[in-house]
Design a protein around this motif. Structure first.
Motif, mmCIF file in Angstrom:
data_model
loop_
_atom_site.group_PDB
_atom_site.id
_atom_site.type_symbol
_atom_site.label_atom_id
_atom_site.label_comp_id
_atom_site.label_asym_id
_atom_site.label_seq_id
_atom_site.Cartn_x
_atom_site.Cartn_y
_atom_site.Cartn_z
ATOM 1 N N ILE A 34 -5.655 0.805 1.523
ATOM 2 C CA ILE A 34 -4.679 1.750 2.081
ATOM 3 C C ILE A 34 -4.403 1.295 3.512
ATOM 4 O O ILE A 34 -5.321 1.104 4.295
ATOM 5 N N LYS A 42 -2.499 2.823 5.892
ATOM 6 C CA LYS A 42 -2.210 3.843 6.911
ATOM 7 C C LYS A 42 -3.380 3.979 7.870
ATOM 8 O O LYS A 42 -4.523 3.725 7.516
ATOM 9 N N TYR A 88 -6.749 8.573 -2.055
ATOM 10 C CA TYR A 88 -7.029 8.946 -0.672
ATOM 11 C C TYR A 88 -8.419 8.471 -0.283
ATOM 12 O O TYR A 88 -9.276 8.238 -1.138
ATOM 13 N N ARG A 95 -6.686 9.441 4.918
ATOM 14 C CA ARG A 95 -5.478 8.639 4.757
ATOM 15 C C ARG A 95 -5.206 8.578 3.261
ATOM 16 O O ARG A 95 -6.117 8.751 2.439
ATOM 17 N N TYR A 96 -3.969 8.328 2.912
ATOM 18 C CA TYR A 96 -3.608 8.371 1.495
ATOM 19 C C TYR A 96 -2.495 7.379 1.189
ATOM 20 O O TYR A 96 -1.847 6.850 2.087
ATOM 21 N N GLU A 97 -2.303 7.185 -0.096
ATOM 22 C CA GLU A 97 -1.208 6.350 -0.599
ATOM 23 C C GLU A 97 -0.648 7.034 -1.836
ATOM 24 O O GLU A 97 -1.400 7.369 -2.757
ATOM 25 N N ARG A 125 -5.269 2.022 -8.984
ATOM 26 C CA ARG A 125 -5.391 1.835 -7.529
ATOM 27 C C ARG A 125 -6.728 2.360 -7.021
ATOM 28 O O ARG A 125 -7.307 1.804 -6.106
ATOM 29 N N ASP A 138 -9.277 0.066 -5.052
ATOM 30 C CA ASP A 138 -9.770 0.417 -3.723
ATOM 31 C C ASP A 138 -11.302 0.462 -3.706
ATOM 32 O O ASP A 138 -11.935 -0.022 -2.770
#
Length: 146
Positions: A3, A5, A26, A88-90, A98, A102
């Motif tokens: 991620i 962000k 997240y 944080r997230y996507e 995903r 991750d």
């Protein structure tokens, strides 16, 4: 791919409309911004990422009148709720693959899962593959003498 962000500090006064009600993954971090938990908001997650983040950080004042009575599909470990300070997230419809990706990247970087993903009460991570992204490139080249 991680991620990308920056970490955001949780603000109890956040306008809930700024958080996406979509599927995605997240990461949760402690006070030192160390990732302690990686989760996902799937198709069965009420209100998507918004609902997952509120389940971790707590519902805002005045939310008693909201129609958020859906049962939460996964129980967030209490330790995550107690130690969570940043997120944080996507947003992605490929949330499950995903999430695995991750977790795999984190596992390769630190040779373990995030601390709170290892709890018995956390959703069980599937068998993780290896990307071998740290491997020396020279060892993957074909022998040029053939």
């Amino acid at each position: 791919m991680r991620i990308r962000k920056d970490w955001s500090a949780w603000d109890p006064g956040i306008n809930f409309k700024t958080l996406p009600g979509a599927m995605g993954i997240y990461e949760i971090a402690d006070e030192q911004k160390n990732c302690i938990y990686i989760g996902f908001a799937g198709g069965a997650s009420p209100y998507g990422l918004r609902g997952e983040l509120y389940a971790i950080f707590g519902m805002p004042a005045g939310s008693e009148t909201w129609n958020w009575s859906h049962p939460h599909p996964e129980v967030i470990p209490t330790e995550v709720k107690q130690r969570a300070k940043y997120y944080r997230y996507e947003v992605t419809h490929n949330y499950y693959s995903r999430w695995i990706e991750d977790l795999t990247r984190f596992s390769e970087d630190y040779e373990t899962l995030p601390e709170l993903n290892k709890l018995p009460s956390a959703p069980r991570a599937p068998h993780l593959g290896r990307y071998h992204w740290k491997r020396d490139r020279k060892s993957t080249r074909l022998n040029s003498s053939h």
